[in-house]
Design a protein around this motif. Sequence first.
Motif, PDB file in Angstrom:
ATOM      1  N   HIS A   1       0.799  -1.219   0.000  1.00 63.66           N
ATOM      2  CA  HIS A   1       0.000   0.000   0.000  1.00 63.66           C
ATOM      3  C   HIS A   1       0.833   1.271   0.000  1.00 63.66           C
ATOM      4  O   HIS A   1       0.466   2.241  -0.642  1.00 63.66           O
ATOM      5  N   LEU A   2       1.927   1.284   0.746  1.00 61.54           N
ATOM      6  CA  LEU A   2       2.708   2.518   0.831  1.00 61.54           C
ATOM      7  C   LEU A   2       3.603   2.698  -0.386  1.00 61.54           C
ATOM      8  O   LEU A   2       3.629   3.756  -1.000  1.00 61.54           O
ATOM      9  N   VAL A   3       4.352   1.666  -0.758  1.00 60.71           N
ATOM     10  CA  VAL A   3       5.214   1.777  -1.937  1.00 60.71           C
ATOM     11  C   VAL A   3       4.364   1.751  -3.204  1.00 60.71           C
ATOM     12  O   VAL A   3       4.644   2.450  -4.161  1.00 60.71           O
TER      13      VAL A   3
ATOM     14  N   SER B   1      -0.008   3.481  -7.817  1.00 56.71           N
ATOM     15  CA  SER B   1      -0.488   3.816  -6.475  1.00 56.71           C
ATOM     16  C   SER B   1       0.708   4.066  -5.576  1.00 56.71           C
ATOM     17  O   SER B   1       1.846   3.782  -5.938  1.00 56.71           O
ATOM     18  N   GLY B   2       0.435   4.612  -4.409  1.00 57.46           N
ATOM     19  CA  GLY B   2       1.456   4.821  -3.399  1.00 57.46           C
ATOM     20  C   GLY B   2       2.582   5.731  -3.868  1.00 57.46           C
ATOM     21  O   GLY B   2       2.371   6.649  -4.660  1.00 57.46           O
TER      22      GLY B   2
ATOM     23  N   ASP C   1      -3.701  -7.256   2.393  1.00 55.71           N
ATOM     24  CA  ASP C   1      -2.924  -6.615   1.335  1.00 55.71           C
ATOM     25  C   ASP C   1      -2.835  -7.536   0.117  1.00 55.71           C
ATOM     26  O   ASP C   1      -3.546  -8.534   0.043  1.00 55.71           O
ATOM     27  N   PHE C   2      -1.986  -7.188  -0.819  1.00 56.95           N
ATOM     28  CA  PHE C   2      -1.969  -7.917  -2.092  1.00 56.95           C
ATOM     29  C   PHE C   2      -0.535  -8.003  -2.607  1.00 56.95           C
ATOM     30  O   PHE C   2       0.369  -7.372  -2.057  1.00 56.95           O
ATOM     31  N   ASP C   3      -0.362  -8.800  -3.642  1.00 57.42           N
ATOM     32  CA  ASP C   3       0.957  -8.940  -4.255  1.00 57.42           C
ATOM     33  C   ASP C   3       1.129  -7.835  -5.307  1.00 57.42           C
ATOM     34  O   ASP C   3       0.414  -7.817  -6.300  1.00 57.42           O
ATOM     35  N   PRO C   4       2.073  -6.893  -5.075  1.00 51.99           N
ATOM     36  CA  PRO C   4       2.198  -5.778  -6.029  1.00 51.99           C
ATOM     37  C   PRO C   4       2.675  -6.219  -7.416  1.00 51.99           C
ATOM     38  O   PRO C   4       2.595  -5.450  -8.366  1.00 51.99           O
ATOM     39  N   HIS C   5       3.174  -7.453  -7.546  1.00 46.73           N
ATOM     40  CA  HIS C   5       3.547  -7.943  -8.874  1.00 46.73           C
ATOM     41  C   HIS C   5       2.313  -8.272  -9.694  1.00 46.73           C
ATOM     42  O   HIS C   5       2.371  -8.372 -10.908  1.00 46.73           O
TER      43      HIS C   5
ATOM     44  N   GLN D   1      -8.598  -5.738  -0.816  1.00 47.62           N
ATOM     45  CA  GLN D   1      -7.141  -5.806  -0.656  1.00 47.62           C
ATOM     46  C   GLN D   1      -6.464  -4.540  -1.165  1.00 47.62           C
ATOM     47  O   GLN D   1      -5.498  -4.070  -0.582  1.00 47.62           O
ATOM     48  N   LEU D   2      -7.003  -3.999  -2.244  1.00 42.06           N
ATOM     49  CA  LEU D   2      -6.364  -2.820  -2.842  1.00 42.06           C
ATOM     50  C   LEU D   2      -6.557  -1.572  -1.991  1.00 42.06           C
ATOM     51  O   LEU D   2      -5.773  -0.639  -2.051  1.00 42.06           O
ATOM     52  N   PHE D   3      -7.612  -1.562  -1.181  1.00 39.20           N
ATOM     53  CA  PHE D   3      -7.966  -0.369  -0.409  1.00 39.20           C
ATOM     54  C   PHE D   3      -6.922  -0.083   0.670  1.00 39.20           C
ATOM     55  O   PHE D   3      -6.644  -0.927   1.523  1.00 39.20           O
TER      56      PHE D   3
END
Lengths: 157, 574
Positions: free
Chosen positions: B177-179, B190-191, B255-259, B268-270
Amino acid sequence: MKKNVLHIILFFTFAALSGGLLFYTSQSVQRAEDELYNIQVSVLKEKEAIHALKAEWAFLNSPARLEALALEYLDLVPPDVGQIISDASSLFESVPVLQDSFIEENFHEISSSELKIEKEAFSSVFVTPRKKPIRKNAVIKKRFDTILNEIIAGGVE
Amino acid sequence: MIFHRHLRKAIKLQGERSSTLDLARGRLVLISGFFFAVYMVLLLRSLDLTLIQGRGVDTDTSISYAYSEPVGDNNVRADIVDRNNVLLATTLQTASLSVRPSLISDPLRAAKGLVEIFSDLTYGDVLQKLQSEKNFVRIKRNVLPGEQFDVLGLGEPGLIFEYEDRRVYPQGGLFSHLVGYTNIDTLGQSGIERSFNGLLAKGKETLTLTLDVRLQHIMHREIARVMDEFNALAGFGVIMDVRSGEVLAGVSLPDFDPHNPGKANDMQLFNRLTLGAYEFGSVFKIFSTAALFETLNVPMSTSFDVSEPIKVGRFTIRDYRAKNMVMTVPEVFMYSSNIGSAMIGRAVGGHALKDFYSDLGLLTKLDFEIKEMAKPKVPNPWNDVSTLTVSYGHGLSTTSMQLVSAVSSIVNGGYLVKPKLILDNSKQLMENSKNNQYVQVVSEQTAHRMRQLLRLAVTDGTGKNADVSGYRVGGKTGTAEKVGAHGYDRKRLMSSFVGVFPVDSPRYAVFVAIDEPKGHKGSFGYATAGWTAAPAVSRVIMSMATILGIKPQILTVDQDLGSSLKHYISSKEK
């Protein structure tokens, strides 16, 4: 006439020499450029490899992975806050230490009564043992050469 | 003699025709010399081309690219690292497989081979692509080197590899979420990836964040544990340096896998830290109590009669656990009395309270390095009921980032801090404090009183489960009922705890919120903050202390910061 021929010979020699020199120079420049290019390419490849290895290193060192592996394969657990103390001196009672030089210089001069007083003064620290340890089935450590001699003598199976 | 005479004749003969012969010979020599030189040049050149430059033709790099520099790595998207230079996001080159259908000699064999190499491709689909009418079709992105070798082994000239950049996050979903994440063209979506897209795309410098991967992991682990234990919907938490506002960890679960953000659902995206604006409940009593001290400068012994629920119009304010008594300020705070806090709000007055909240940055959208930021929902119009309810954290929703920075701004001695994610090594912090760049939102005295109250709430109040021996945790619980279809829903809670430690000279603020925890046998059916978020904060602080090497300091009860307030607490509780 002779002068002319000499001139011509000189001219051709000079031309050949300078041509050769030019050829040599251009060759070495080209070779150096090839080398430079190769080095640059390999530097770039090396950099890319380092970059990929860094990513792999970061992945392999990610805390979640390390924690899981440590819990599975090591007999270690994360430290507890109780294991951190602010002051090391608070751990043990400090034991008075006699200086070696003092002992050597005064060894014969200390009378047994003085020693006794000293022991009494530190009685809280030094505990006087009352018994000798009892060892059942004690294995007396032998020196290796005595064992060897015994084996040679046929004393030991 | 005869020989001599002949010779003389010959010389004589030469002498007579010398000029014509010399001319012819000279021309001959000149022409043959010229041809000789030309042939020599050709010979040398051919030697050069075949023997000298021709060496090692087998390696492709031996071709001379005079004056051409190899492509540098300047145009690769820059890395993102944490405060200890641990890689959070990087760009790697990966191969992607494409096909020129016109060059494929045996589509059936090639399709069969490809399906064997890539298990996720289907035979029919590949075959269709291989026989396509198009000039160029992409088959698969991100081919691994081993797979690439196998594809080359198929020997099809129509299968082509292209190289492209791919964003890689070695820490997986830990910072999703942050990166943030990028799309397949490595454009930030995002982030930090999104808000610093331009800078990262230039690829010049590595971007260093204030986050610490170890603390992030601790936060992630503990929130996941509480969510699992209480079967919660979601959970989120922040660790902030109260002196600078640096965010050391920020977790939003699930959370989610950013890949692979495409596979993640909305839940999860929220990003709950910045996009989630919630009513945090009793945690807001920190702000209303601080407002009381700051605006009216009343003593600690000021007391409020909380025996009767407050009725304003159709609205009734009750206490979670009713204590029919007259309470002093420390009692209102430690027992978390809604009635008492509402009275504090009334005493401060609507205008003053609103101004105070506004000074703390609770009423406006937070200016943060992440663009996805929710606006707080402020009661409009701000009437008398709003003044009462916002005193105990209802009717006003804020983001957790705002909440934590407001708490930090109070406990650090009263100067306003702004949350930040980009590490600033320029020593601006010290310069700012020297030049009085900081805005003083509460006085040093109020800050001290609030630290005392926060400590008291942990030693004797609702936050007992948050204490860590030797680390003097201060904090406040907050259990808010979420707004349902018909007003507040008693069963759907938002349980949160904000802790600061060491409370006598605060350094870190730790915030944990659990969305809709469900009580279980071990917690005697409770799902309030004291049972969910407070123990999580405690465990986070324990792990933080060992990792950061913070020394404990065991104090006697009398030395404790909250102890001086003890005599404001009446011993008899009805």
